[in-house]
Motif scaffolding. Sequence first.
Motif, short mmCIF file in Angstrom:
data_model
loop_
_atom_site.label_atom_id
_atom_site.label_comp_id
_atom_site.label_asym_id
_atom_site.label_seq_id
_atom_site.Cartn_x
_atom_site.Cartn_y
_atom_site.Cartn_z
N TYR A 95 35.12 27.91 -33.25
CA TYR A 95 34.55 28.76 -34.03
C TYR A 95 35.40 30.12 -34.79
O TYR A 95 36.47 30.24 -33.65
CB TYR A 95 33.32 29.74 -33.07
N ASP A 96 35.08 30.94 -35.55
CA ASP A 96 35.74 31.56 -36.30
C ASP A 96 37.50 31.31 -36.40
O ASP A 96 38.14 32.45 -36.85
CB ASP A 96 35.67 33.40 -35.18
N ASP B 19 43.29 29.04 -42.57
CA ASP B 19 43.58 29.65 -41.50
C ASP B 19 45.22 30.12 -40.73
O ASP B 19 45.17 28.51 -40.86
CB ASP B 19 42.70 30.24 -40.10
N GLU B 20 45.72 30.87 -41.04
CA GLU B 20 47.14 30.95 -40.41
C GLU B 20 46.71 31.60 -38.77
O GLU B 20 45.90 32.06 -38.57
CB GLU B 20 48.29 31.31 -40.73
N VAL B 21 47.36 30.89 -37.99
CA VAL B 21 47.15 30.71 -36.65
C VAL B 21 48.39 31.19 -35.40
O VAL B 21 50.08 30.71 -35.87
CB VAL B 21 46.22 29.98 -35.31
N ALA B 22 47.87 32.37 -35.46
CA ALA B 22 49.42 33.45 -34.16
C ALA B 22 49.38 32.35 -32.90
O ALA B 22 48.30 32.49 -32.38
CB ALA B 22 49.24 34.90 -33.91
N THR C 11 46.74 33.16 -30.11
CA THR C 11 46.02 34.51 -30.10
C THR C 11 45.30 34.74 -30.89
O THR C 11 44.85 35.77 -30.18
CB THR C 11 47.77 34.81 -29.47
N GLY C 12 45.01 34.79 -32.16
CA GLY C 12 44.46 34.86 -32.67
C GLY C 12 44.43 34.60 -34.81
O GLY C 12 45.96 33.58 -34.43
N ILE C 13 43.77 35.55 -35.11
CA ILE C 13 44.37 34.61 -36.96
C ILE C 13 45.29 35.67 -37.23
O ILE C 13 45.07 36.87 -37.46
CB ILE C 13 42.52 35.05 -37.86
N SER C 14 45.99 35.20 -38.02
CA SER C 14 47.32 36.09 -38.70
C SER C 14 47.06 36.66 -40.18
O SER C 14 47.31 36.90 -40.51
CB SER C 14 48.79 35.08 -38.48
N LYS C 15 46.61 35.23 -40.60
CA LYS C 15 45.80 35.07 -41.79
C LYS C 15 44.62 34.31 -42.25
O LYS C 15 44.01 33.42 -41.97
CB LYS C 15 46.77 34.37 -43.33
#
Length: 105
Positions: free
Chosen positions: A4-5, A10-13, A25-29
């Motif tokens: 989800y989400d 998407d670029e991921v951190a 750890t989150g979406i960076s872009k």
Amino acid sequence: MFAYDLNYGDEVAVLASAEGSLVATGISKDSRNYTFRIWLEHGDSDQIRQILTEFGGMGCLVEAYSAKLMALSCPADAAQAVADALQSCELEGRFVYETGRQRTR
């Protein structure tokens, strides 16, 4: 397809865990794409072809995970039309669907 989400493009951190594997750890872009999942009760080839034709024609990337589970990715400007078409198909009893984007960014 499954998270989800998290959407196509998407670029991921990430950070390395203590064991050395990478952990998101989150979406960076944000790619601004939307993901939808479709569950087919029977998953016959005619249903799959219809989905490929209908939603591919709307600009979606279509991925089949199995004969019963498919995913769509579409750009933000097509997302509402795709969601409306998916809802109509669900009301007709063709399949059930869900969106992968649960929150607004």
